[in-house]
Write an enzyme that holds these catalytic residues in place. Sequence first.
Site, PDB file in Angstrom:
ATOM      1  N   GLU A   1       0.846  -1.190   0.000  1.00  0.00           N
ATOM      2  CA  GLU A   1       0.000   0.000   0.000  1.00  0.00           C
ATOM      3  C   GLU A   1       0.890   1.252   0.000  1.00  0.00           C
ATOM      4  O   GLU A   1       1.931   1.255   0.659  1.00  0.00           O
ATOM      5  CB  GLU A   1      -0.869   0.011   1.271  1.00  0.00           C
ATOM      6  CG  GLU A   1      -1.820   1.179   1.334  1.00  0.00           C
ATOM      7  CD  GLU A   1      -2.584   1.265   2.660  1.00  0.00           C
ATOM      8  OE1 GLU A   1      -2.099   0.829   3.685  1.00  0.00           O
ATOM      9  OE2 GLU A   1      -3.675   1.783   2.661  1.00  0.00           O
TER      10      GLU A   1
ATOM     11  N   CYS B   1      -4.665  -3.147   4.229  1.00  0.00           N
ATOM     12  CA  CYS B   1      -4.224  -2.628   5.536  1.00  0.00           C
ATOM     13  C   CYS B   1      -5.300  -2.704   6.628  1.00  0.00           C
ATOM     14  O   CYS B   1      -5.645  -3.782   7.084  1.00  0.00           O
ATOM     15  CB  CYS B   1      -3.700  -1.206   5.374  1.00  0.00           C
ATOM     16  SG  CYS B   1      -2.534  -0.725   6.680  1.00  0.00           S
TER      17      CYS B   1
ATOM     18  N   LYS C   1     -10.330   0.663  -1.082  1.00  0.00           N
ATOM     19  CA  LYS C   1     -10.209   0.415   0.365  1.00  0.00           C
ATOM     20  C   LYS C   1     -11.444   0.936   1.096  1.00  0.00           C
ATOM     21  O   LYS C   1     -11.831   2.091   0.928  1.00  0.00           O
ATOM     22  CB  LYS C   1      -8.952   1.100   0.897  1.00  0.00           C
ATOM     23  CG  LYS C   1      -8.651   0.820   2.367  1.00  0.00           C
ATOM     24  CD  LYS C   1      -7.375   1.570   2.776  1.00  0.00           C
ATOM     25  CE  LYS C   1      -6.973   1.274   4.211  1.00  0.00           C
ATOM     26  NZ  LYS C   1      -5.774   2.075   4.586  1.00  0.00           N
TER      27      LYS C   1
END
Length: 497
Positions: free
Chosen positions: A80, A212, A179
């Site tokens: 990321e 993440c 995300k």
Amino acid sequence: MLPSQALLLAVVFALAALQALASDTFMAAVYEHAVILPHPTQEPVSPSDALALMDKNMDVLEGAIKEAAQQGAHIIVTPEDGIYGWRFTRESIYPYLEDIPDPVVNWIPCTDPSRFGPAPVQERLSCMARNNSIYVVANIGDKKPCDSSDPSCPRDGRYQYNTDVVFDAQGKLVARYHKYNLFLGENQFNYPKEPEAVTFETPFGKFGIFTCFDILFYEPAVVLVSKMQVDTVLFPTAWMNVLPFLTAIEFHSAWAMGMRVNVLAANTHNTSMEMTGSGIYAPAGARTYSYNMKTEDGHLLIAELDAHPRLSPASPPAVSWNSYALSVERFSQNDHEFTGIIFEDLFTFTALTEPGGNLTVCQKDLCCHLSYKMAEKRDDEVYVLGAFDGLHVIEGQYYLQICTLLKCPSTNLSTCGQPMETAQTKFEMFSLSGTFGTSYVFPEVLYSGVQLAPGEFKVLRDGRLKSKHGTSKPLITATLFGRLYEKDQPHPLRISL
Ligand SMILES: *[C@@H]1O[C@H](CO)[C@@H](O)[C@H](O)[C@H]1NC(C)=O
Ligand SMILES: *[C@@H]1O[C@H](CO)[C@@H](O)[C@H](O)[C@H]1NC(C)=O
Ligand SMILES: *[C@@H]1O[C@H](CO)[C@@H](O)[C@H](O)[C@H]1NC(C)=O
Ligand SMILES: *[C@@H]1O[C@H](CO)[C@@H](O)[C@H](O)[C@H]1NC(C)=O
């Protein structure tokens, strides 16, 4: 030969060919990248300056991709923020963004670069995949114009998304994921309106992808595994380590074990941000990993994985996390209990005062049982058994149930729960269990020096986390990290969107 026999033979041959194509194992690569950052200015730069910076990062990634392909890897995951870093405002990241189409358009940017307007980053990533015949996973920024016909359109007339992209070995865009659980301070990006459960099929299993902070929440991470039944999770991350339970290698390998999937975790590397720790994790443990707080270098990892870990005899069984703990009486009375703080959560502790024994500590609905035997009871080290059942409130809000065997930084019991990285006590045996009210429990074992313990512990069907033959190195912690997703409230920032 009768025509029907010929047909049958043809079908048999076709099936055999398909089976030969579908492999039982594959080679996976992850690259921990020390991102070359833009100057820390809040002002937007020109698109060509933005591209020059991204090309510098992609030069480094290209080296890793070529090396991985030469070593036989079928897929490589990069981190990321790996192409431009994390230091942005909404305006200053704009020159770095590209419009990324939905993969249904069936697009190979390498061979048709201007089909959707300028897309130099997607073109280069696609060519790197195509030229090296390897799946390439990267994290870039998507921009989507909007206008006043959409009541939630931001004032500057565009959505900006933190986005993972996957190009297959021909360079075709096969996955795009926005995300869903942005981390605090990621103000340069918008929340997507709905969570996306993005999957794609390969000859080496079904893949899912998320980013993440997503790993701490139900959507889309758990949905991909429990409902969509993916075999392998692709996980670009820029993970800041937090001891004792949320260090990258520790938590990501525990998630792979608890969810019984492969996880390919590629972290960004920046030691001053505590960002290091990448790995190739199978359900039974790490196949390879790295943790490096000493230098600022990137690092390529390659390992073999089972294409369908759930079908593999080597994979651990499904676990009933509270079976054992509910079946036994309390091991000990509440005499010497005290409290301590771990990452702002108030734990109930009891100290391991003897070289071996059986202990129980409870908090609210959770009772944690430990049986243990130390190799040697040292006077200069204290371990505790701890329990936490409640809402975690720092850097995100989420419900946890945790049972932990943990080393304290000093013999002063007031320090128990504070981060520490080294220990000297080895255990001949430990067995930890808890009365969990969730089926999502992630088993963590961390050794002195922030090292994993692959192959040295297992989880039994009845929910006990047990050492196999004692610990080969001193123990920092053995922890059952449980998540109670159904108690979570919607994210406050999402409501205000
Ligand atoms: C891919 O290969 C072509 C032809 O060899 C070359 O021109 C191009 O620069 C390569 N691109 C990448 C990204 O490797
Ligand atoms: C690591 O990140 C910090 C904060 O963003 C930055 O100031 C520093 O230059 C980075 N370190 C390296 C080696 O890039
Ligand atoms: C702990 O419990 C086990 C089994 O319940 C028992 O065999 C053992 O003797 C106990 N250990 C101690 C030190 O009490
Ligand atoms: C024990 O640790 C606490 C918290 O770190 C500290 O405030 C206290 O002074 C320490 N006590 C002793 C006797 O060192």
